[in-house]
Each structure stands twice: as C-alpha cells, then as structure tokens.
Design an enzyme around this catalytic site. Structure first.
Site, PDB file in Angstrom:
ATOM      1  N   PHE A   1       0.809  -1.246   0.000  1.00 28.84           N
ATOM      2  CA  PHE A   1       0.000   0.000   0.000  1.00 28.84           C
ATOM      3  C   PHE A   1       0.834   1.284   0.000  1.00 28.84           C
ATOM      4  CE2 PHE A   1      -1.415  -0.567   4.791  1.00 28.84           C
ATOM      5  CZ  PHE A   1      -0.142  -0.329   5.224  1.00 28.84           C
ATOM      6  N   GLU A   2       0.162   2.402  -0.140  1.00 29.53           N
ATOM      7  CA  GLU A   2       0.809   3.714  -0.319  1.00 29.53           C
ATOM      8  C   GLU A   2       1.708   3.724  -1.553  1.00 29.53           C
ATOM      9  OE1 GLU A   2       0.377   6.388   1.837  1.00 29.53           O
ATOM     10  OE2 GLU A   2      -0.805   5.318   3.328  1.00 29.53           O
ATOM     11  N   GLY A   3       1.263   3.066  -2.601  1.00 30.18           N
ATOM     12  CA  GLY A   3       2.096   2.946  -3.798  1.00 30.18           C
ATOM     13  C   GLY A   3       2.988   1.725  -3.632  1.00 30.18           C
TER      14      GLY A   3
END
Lengths: 256, 597
Positions: free
Chosen positions: B406-408
């Site tokens: 997550f978060e890229g």
C-alpha cells in the site's frame, strides 16, 4: 492549597547498570527518568489542586539533565518549578539535600510538601522526613490518601500486613507518598506545549551553599550480589520432608 | 519550533546524490528537543498502556475499541499533530508527526487505522479544504469525534488510480453531486465517518469529494479477510446515487490528482516512520525470546548465527531512524519559512513536501523492506514457536507484508525515485547531467594518487562517495543509451532506484554516526559507529551488484569490459571484518534488551 512536590531524576528502571571504578556508585552513562514514587506524589498534588484550587510547585536538585523531570511535571500541570542546578548536588546526602531545599524555599509559604516515599536509586526515604524536621513541620510517611479537614488534613498511612492508620494532622506538613495510590496522567501535547512558558527558577549552588555542610552519610562500597547455588538434601519420610520443606520456605526463605 | 534543532538551510530534494553533506546539516533522533522527547514519551506510554493491552480485541475486529483509542489519543493531542491550531489541532512540526507515527506503530492492526485516520484520511481536508469545509469537519476530527478514510483504489485501478471508474454528476437542481461506483481496499471503511472519495466528474475529470457515511446512497461492503493487519478495517465503499452536497467538492474539478499524489507523499514518509516503530518492537520481542530460550544448555542469544540476526535487526532500526528523521528534518526546514496564515499556505506546504518526493519514496520502499526482513528473522529466531499464533512473531510476519503494497507499491515507488530524478535532471532543476559528465571526465583522466585521507571516518566517507559515483555512472550509462525511452526500461529504473536508495541510507547512517561521535563519549558512539560500518559494507555490495546489472544491460563487447573496469575502480574499497562488529552490536542489544542506540 499550595503544594510543593520534591522530585528526583533517577536511572531508568531497565537501564543496565555498571559500577564506577571506585565501586561507590554507578557509571553515569545511563538514561534517566522521573523517580516513580515522585510521579505519584505529583499526581496526588495535581488532584488536590483540582479539588481545592491552589498552586503546585515542583523542585529538584541536580545537573542540567535533571531539568527534564521538572519540564515533565510542568507539562502534566504543575504551575512552576525550582531547579537547584549544579553537578555537585548529585553528591549530597539526604540531610544536605533537605537543607538545600529548605534554603531554596525559605521565602515561600507552602501548605503541604510532598515527596515520593523513597527514591528508586538510593532508596534512603529520608529527604522528606528530614526536611520536615528542618522546617519544624509535622510529617507523615507512606501516605495513601489525603483529605482536607477543617483543622488541617486527615491522611491514611499504609502499615504492615494490610493495616492502615488514619491520622489527623495540622498544616503545614510534609507527606511522603506511596506509589500506586492513584492513576498517573499522561503529559498531553497541549500541556507539553504550554510547559515551555511556565516559570522555572534556577538556584545556583552559591545561593544555598551556606546552608549545607559536610555529608553525614557516605557509600563505602557498592557491589553486585553474587549468584550462588546450594543444594540441601532433606531426609526422612515424605511427611517429614514436606514439613521440613515448608519450614524452610516459610522461616528461612520467607517465600510462603 | 523545530528551527532550533533543524538545520535551517533549505536543501534541494534529490541533491544528496550530487552534494556532500556535513553532519551538522542533517537532523537525527539525537537532535530531538525537550518537547520532542516528552511527546515521544507520551506516545510510548500511550502505546504501552492503551494500545498493546487492547491488541487482541482489535485483532478480533472489535473496532469500537479502535475508535475509543483514537478518541483517547485525541484527548492527549496525539492524533491532531498535523491539524492547524485554528481548527483545534496541535499544529506541530513533521518531526513530531513522525515521532508519533513511529511510536504508535507497536501494533500494526491499530497503526494502520491510525495512519489512515491521521494521515491520508484527514490531510486532504487540511491541505485542500475550503475555510467552510475545514470549519465544518476539522475540529470534530481533532477531538476524535469523527474518524476518517481515503477512498482512491478500485477493483481494476490501483497503481493507475487516475483510471478510476467512479463517476460524479451534478444533480438536475445543481445542488448535489451524484456519485456512482465502487471503491476497494478502503482502510477504516467499516467505521470511518468521513471519506475523501475520488471520482471522475462526468466520467472524465478526476476529482475529490468529502463524503459522509450518513449521506444517502453511501454504504460499505463486507470486511475483507486479509493476510495481515487484521486489526484494521478494510471494506469496499459503495456509491449508489450517493448524494453529496455541492459544496463538498474538495479542491477543484479535474484536479484530484494533485490531492492524490501530494497526500501519498505524506503517507509515504509517515509509513517509513511506522515501519521503524514496528521493527523496534519486533526486535525487542526477538531479543527477549532469544535470551530466555535455551538450546544445548545455553540461551540461543549466545549463538553466533542468532546474534548476527539480532545485530542486523538493530542495524535496520538505526538506518531506518537515520533516513526517516533526516528527511523530516529537511521537510521542517523547508516548511519553516512558510507563513502558516497565508491563504495559500497549505498549497505551499504541499509543494514543499513534493520537493522531497524522492526521499519520501525512499522511506517507503526502504522502511517496508526493512520491517519485512526484521519480521522474517523474528520468525526464524522463534523457530517453531515463530510459526504458531500464540507467539508474537507469526502476526508480526503477516502484518509486515502489506507495507510493500500500500501507499504505492514498492515497484511504483522505485519508478518514481528514478523517474523523478531523471525528470529533474532533464529540466535542469537538479544538475545531475553536469555531475555525470564530471564523473565521466574524472574516469577518463585515470586514477589519481592524492594524499591518503587518514582522518576519522575517512574510509566510510570514501565508501559513501563511491556508492554515489557508481549510481551516477550507472544512471549516466543507462540514460545515454535509452534517452527519453528510459522510463520504459523498468528493470533498469528499478536497479538504479536501489542504488539511489542505498546511497541515501548509507550517507544518512554515516552522518548520524559522525554527529554522535562528535557529541558523545567514545563508549556511547561505539554502537552507532559499528552499525554504520556494517550497514555500509552490506549496502555497498548491493550497489555494486546493481551497477553490474545495469552496465551488463546497456553495454556490450569492449565497451562493456571498459565500463566494468571503471565500475571496479569507482567501487574500490577495503573489505572490513563485520563479524566482530555484529558480535559487539548483538552483545549490546542483548544486554539492554532492546534496540539500544
């Protein structure tokens, strides 16, 4: 009610301790924290203030690093602080520390002075009691509860074996506070922010030097207890062995 | 507030690759001021007394407990560090924000809810909300009454978020946006009150909306059954003719990407900090276990291979702290000149943070891979007990894995790191090309035989310089060959990103160690210096291997052989014996029972 809380900075509980070369104290390279009983003393003072209004002032003696305990107290809600700042304060015994405190607060008028029951490092449990004597005030130790009365205060003391004692006392008085008697509050972020702007009076060694004299107490030697194993074989019938075992556990080791 | 301890000079993002920094120019955990330290202590106490005792309940998805903890944290001010004072927040520096993210991360299930609420859930409103929107929501977020979430991903769009299918149309009377579509993997979906939802106006213009759970047509789906972070809520968000008041459009129509990307930058550095926090408790638990578990008549913490693991785990925390706090120190320095009362203050802050997009991505990638490594070794140290649920390693291992996604994803972030640097080089914002040219000239001029530097840390400094040179050399060779088509060469972009990441981490460790050595006793500096030496040795190997990979891919024949020879010359360094260093590090962390710097 105007309350002074005496606080001390001590080595952190889980810090690995190493003796200094002279074997008289630990090496200074440890982290420090607020002496736990003092944290309870502060909490009690803040609660008393919330109940009866007034002022909470905190005091400590020690080098610059010990200011941390005062800032923490200010962040939790103390109104102002007094710092007896000098490396030399670390070496004072309880008698001299109490004298230094008494000299530093000679122009103040407190109703109560709280200290923690004892410090987590030396564990003398003396500073508060001596301070009361120097000031000519009443004192009581191992305090669990404080109530304001018309004539003064009524305190609950912890005695041994689950007994308590209730004492009516006049004020001003010095009380040494037992750990665990209340729930410690957190320093909130707003409190931490505001602590910066609260007054902190610095007291130099020179200002109190005339009040103190040579130490009366000295630590000759500090050592780490040696671990040792001893085996004892208990003989007799199972009943006799059990009896001997219980006797040893109860009377020799005091484990049961 | 941070000005006293943070170097005030503004440092350009990505410039670490080109410039040499002095220890005094970087912020380190040793530079925390009294206020930082007290907040750290409050956060630590909150974690120990409120979060950890409730972890089991939260893990079984009793989200009322998570909400209650967020409310309690709000009372203390911990959850509103990034909210302006004018809206009831604490408005503190980014160092404080990272200290809190780091220390709250003792239990990943809650830390995920926390991160979504205090970070990506709340910050779009802080930075892009109108005065009325901020008045309406922020005070209630600051006091813990409202919890928030961020709804960007969809089932068929994740890394390519702009490709979303959710739509927004203005209602016939012009008073509402009508939202339709389905968002997926929404953290806090099960209980959040306010969502930042991304949708395309008329199916085309990517935009953001503030959507309350109570709006008609809004619902959330069932909880996902996840590999890890089971103590966090993850649900789809379903928008079925969801009626959103017209004034709840966040930012401008068609400018949703500005919000999405800026918020992710912030999410990334905070995630880096949270990974360090997670690794800290995992390491502590691993040390405790290794000390009490006996094999062959002695604690397994006596054995070399276990000690090596414990040392590596501690080094991971040291390096992680070094890059995280160096980066937020730079952020604070850059943000300190912004007039917070200016009407465009929030935009300026975003721009200030975007300057460090490369560093933010580094924190995310490096931190997530470090905690994965730490959790993996934790399982190994626990042995069979590491594989069963009754012991903490099993959950730590599962919980760590999401951080790389997550978060890229780490892949996207690697592309961002190299891509952003190349873009800045092309536009001349970052003098990368002159630096590469200078390096090539230096290489052509042959080896120099200057006086040997015999000062302290000379060998370490020369290793960091070598890592940066290798990175520039590889990046130069690759971009010479592929020019504008470089972004399509993902494998090369990734390899170069690894070199950039390691260069940053190596230098951050070294600068911190130098700073410590100058300010502390030799005994106190010994541990961080040893950690730095081991880290440098390991990272250098990685840098060299990636450089070889790049050169082998972009050159052939004689050219390749020449370039390999250059590579060997640039990367030349004396190997050090890391075994006694790791032994010493392990001894120390075992003694103190935790990461001990």
């Amino acid at each position: 009610m105007k309350i002074l809380v005496c606080m001390k900075q001590v080595p952190q509980k889980d810090a690995p301790l190493k003796l200094n070369e002279a074997g008289t104290w630990i090496r200074e390279e440890v982290s420090y924290e607020v002496n736990e009983p003092d944290a309870y003393a502060l909490e009690e003072a803040l609660r008393q203030k919330e109940k009866h209004t007034g002022e909470v002032v905190v005091i400590t003696s020690g080098p610059a690093r010990s200011q941390q305990v005062l800032r923490e107290a200010l962040a939790k809600g103390a109104d102002r602080a007094i710092h007896l700042e000098d490396d030399a304060f670390v070496g004072l015994d309880a008698f001299n520390t109490a004298k230094a405190f008494a000299a530093a607060i000679k122009d103040e008028q407190f109703d109560l002075i709280f200290t923690g029951l004892q410090s987590d490092d030396y564990g003398f449990a003396q500073t508060g009691v001596i301070l009361a004597e120097l000031l000519g005030w009443a004192h009581a130790t191992i305090i669990m509860q404080i109530e304001k009365t018309e004539a003064g205060i009524r305190v609950k003391r912890e005695l041994e074996a689950g007994y308590f004692q209730y004492v009516d006392m006049p004020t001003p008085a010095v009380l040494t506070i037992q750990s665990g008697i209340n729930k410690l509050r957190y320093a909130t972020l707003i409190g931490i922010k505001n602590a910066k702007n609260k007054p902190m009076r610095k007291v130099a060694m020179a200002e109190v030097a005339s009040a103190i004299g040579p130490n009366l107490q000295k630590i000759e030697r500090l050592y780490v207890p040696q671990k040792s194993k001893q085996t004892q074989l208990l003989e007799g019938s199972p009943g006799e062995i059990a009896k001997k075992l219980v006797d040893k556990l109860r009377n020799e080791l005091r484990a049961i | 507030m941070a000005a006293a301890t943070t170097p005030s000079q503004k440092i350009a993002g990505g410039s670490f690759l080109l410039e040499t920094r002095q220890p005094c120019e970087v912020f380190t955990p040793e530079d925390f001021n009294e206020q930082h330290q007290m907040i750290l202590q409050t956060a630590d106490e909150f974690a120990a007394q409120e979060i950890l005792p409730n972890a089991d309940k939260i893990e079984h998805k009793d989200f009322s407990v998570s909400r209650e903890l967020i409310r309690k944290a709000a009372e203390l001010g911990l959850s509103s560090v990034d909210i302006p004072e004018a809206y009831g927040g604490m408005e503190m520096d980014k160092v404080t924000s990272c200290i809190v993210a780091d220390r709250v991360a003792v239990y990943a299930g809650f830390a995920t809810s926390w991160g979504a609420h205090t970070g990506i859930g709340t910050l779009p409103l802080v930075f892009f909300g109108t005065e009325a929107q901020k008045q309406q929501y922020l005070p209630r977020i600051a006091n813990g009454e409202l919890t928030t979430a961020y709804a960007l991903s969809e089932s068929s769009s994740g890394s390519d978020a702009m490709n979303c299918r959710a739509r927004a149309e203005l209602s016939a009377d012009g008073r509402h946006w009508i939202l339709n579509g389905e968002k997926m993997w929404i953290t806090n979906g099960g209980f959040a009150d306010l969502f930042t939802v991304f949708a395309k106006v008329d199916g085309e213009q990517f935009s953001a909306f503030l959507v309350e759970r109570s709006f008609p047509g809004f619902s959330t789906g069932a909880e996902e059954h996840k590999l890890g972070i089971r103590g966090s809520s993850t649900t789809p968000v379903i928008l079925n003719d969801c009626k959103v008041p017209k004034e709840n459009l966040l930012g401008e129509i068609g400018k949703g990407h500005v919000i999405a990307f800026n918020i992710l930058n912030i999410g990334r550095y905070k995630l880096g900090a949270a990974c360090v926090g997670g690794a800290r408790i995992a390491t502590k638990q691993a040390i405790e276990y290794a000390k009490q578990r006996k094999a062959f008549g002695k604690p397994i913490s006596d054995f070399g291979l276990i000690r090596e693991k414990l040392a590596n785990m501690a080094i991971g925390i040291y390096a992680g702290e070094s890059i995280v706090y160096r980066t937020v120190g730079m952020l604070d320095a850059a943000l300190s000149n912004i007039d917070k009362s200016a009407p465009d203050a929030a935009r300026q802050i975003c721009k200030g943070i975007e300057e460090y997009a490369v560093e933010c991505s580094i924190l995310k990638v490096w931190g997530s891979e470090m905690i994965d490594y730490v959790a993996d070794e934790m399982v190994q140290i626990f042995g069979g007990y590491g594989f069963v649920e009754e012991y903490p390693a099993e959950r730590a291992y599962r919980d760590a894995r999401i951080n790389r996604i997550f978060e890229g994803t780490n892949e996207i972030n690697r592309l961002i790191i190299t891509g952003f640097l190349l873009k800045r080089a092309m536009s001349g914002q970052l003098p990368l090309l002159p630096a590469i040219k200078k390096l090539m000239d230096e290489v052509m001029a042959g080896p120099s035989f200057g006086d040997a530097d015999e000062s302290a840390f000379a060998a370490e400094r020369s290793m960091v310089t070598a890592a940066k040179k290798l990175t520039l050399f590889a990046a130069g060779s690759a971009s010479q060959k592929y020019m504008q088509a470089m972004p399509d060469q993902q494998e090369l972009m990734g390899a170069i990103a690894d070199m950039v990441i390691e260069s940053y981490a190596m230098e951050s460790c070294l600068l911190r160690a130098e700073k410590l050595a100058a300010s502390k006793t030799d005994a106190a500096a010994k541990l961080p210096v040893a950690m730095t030496q081991v880290y440098l040795a390991e990272a250098m190997e990685k840098v060299e291997s990636r450089a070889r990979k790049v050169i082998a891919a972009v050159a052939e024949g004689d050219m390749m052989r020449t370039q390999m020879a250059i590579l060997r010359r640039l990367g030349k360094h004396e190997p050090i014996d890391t075994i006694p260093l790791r032994q010493m590090i392990a001894q120390r962390v075992i003694e103190v029972g935790k990461y001990g710097v």
